[in-house]
Design an enzyme around this catalytic site. Structure first.
Site, PDB file in Angstrom:
ATOM      1  N   THR A  94       0.864  -1.169   0.000  1.00  0.00           N
ATOM      2  CA  THR A  94       0.000   0.000   0.000  1.00  0.00           C
ATOM      3  C   THR A  94       0.902   1.219   0.000  1.00  0.00           C
ATOM      4  O   THR A  94       2.053   1.146   0.421  1.00  0.00           O
ATOM      5  CB  THR A  94      -0.958   0.049   1.215  1.00  0.00           C
ATOM      6  OG1 THR A  94      -0.188   0.010   2.415  1.00  0.00           O
ATOM      7  CG2 THR A  94      -1.952  -1.095   1.185  1.00  0.00           C
ATOM      8  N   SER A  95       0.363   2.336  -0.463  1.00  0.00           N
ATOM      9  CA  SER A  95       1.164   3.546  -0.583  1.00  0.00           C
ATOM     10  C   SER A  95       1.414   4.239   0.737  1.00  0.00           C
ATOM     11  O   SER A  95       2.438   4.891   0.915  1.00  0.00           O
ATOM     12  CB  SER A  95       0.482   4.527  -1.536  1.00  0.00           C
ATOM     13  OG  SER A  95       0.373   3.962  -2.811  1.00  0.00           O
TER      14      SER A  95
END
Length: 188
Positions: free
Chosen positions: A8-9
């Protein structure tokens, strides 16, 4: 061996991060490499996964955007995997699954990656148009000046004998930025 990669970012995306890991385990993945980092940053766990996989393995991701940031990036990753005789499996690819262990899977993946990059470029173009319009209407303020934009002020204050900590406080920038500017002789 099935080897998974989850990303995930941001650290805020906990639910999505946990869901990816759950989906990978449900797909039979034996080892998962996971990280919470932007796709444009150094992805150390992805590199570790790429180093770990061996001939006959399959790298598994939940979605394409968790793996590659552009068509070029995807093709580079696919080339590296092919050189190691490793397949790529994407669990959720527009409602279905795709596996590059087949020629059809490779073709479809390359085409959809190109479409994704095309859409991103269109979005960036629309963003630039919006910014240009906002500028003409006087509504666009732009980014705040970065520390490097204050380089001349930093050097001036330093030449006056002011300590780096005080320069940072005076200009409202970080002390590390002051030291970085002072160390950068190329713009002096």
């Amino acid at each position: 061996m099935l080897v998974g990669y989850a990303r995930t970012s941001t650290l805020d995306q906990i639910a999505g991060f946990e869901a990816q890991q759950r989906d990978l385990q449900q797909a039979g993945v034996e080892k998962v490499f996971a990280e919470q980092v932007s796709s444009v940053a150094q992805r150390e766990e992805l590199e570790a996964a790429m180093e770990f996989v061996r001939d006959g393995d399959t790298l598994v991701v939940t979605k394409l955007d968790r793996l590659a940031r552009s068509t070029m990036n995807l093709l580079q990753l696919l080339e590296r995997l092919q050189a190691k005789k490793v397949g790529l499996r994407i669990l959720d690819f527009g409602g279905g699954e795709i596996n590059t262990n087949s020629p059809n899977g490779k073709l479809i993946l390359t085409m959809f990656s190109a479409f994704g990059q095309f859409e991103r470029e269109l979005m960036l173009e629309r963003q630039r148009e919006g910014i240009a319009r906002a500028k003409t209407e006087g509504k666009y303020k732009g980014r705040k000046a970065t520390a490097m934009a204050k380089a001349d002020e930093v050097r001036k204050l330093k030449s006056e004998g002011i300590a780096p900590t005080q320069i940072a406080k005076t200009l409202g920038i970080g002390r590390a930025s002051v030291y970085r500017i002072l160390a950068d002789r190329s713009n002096a």
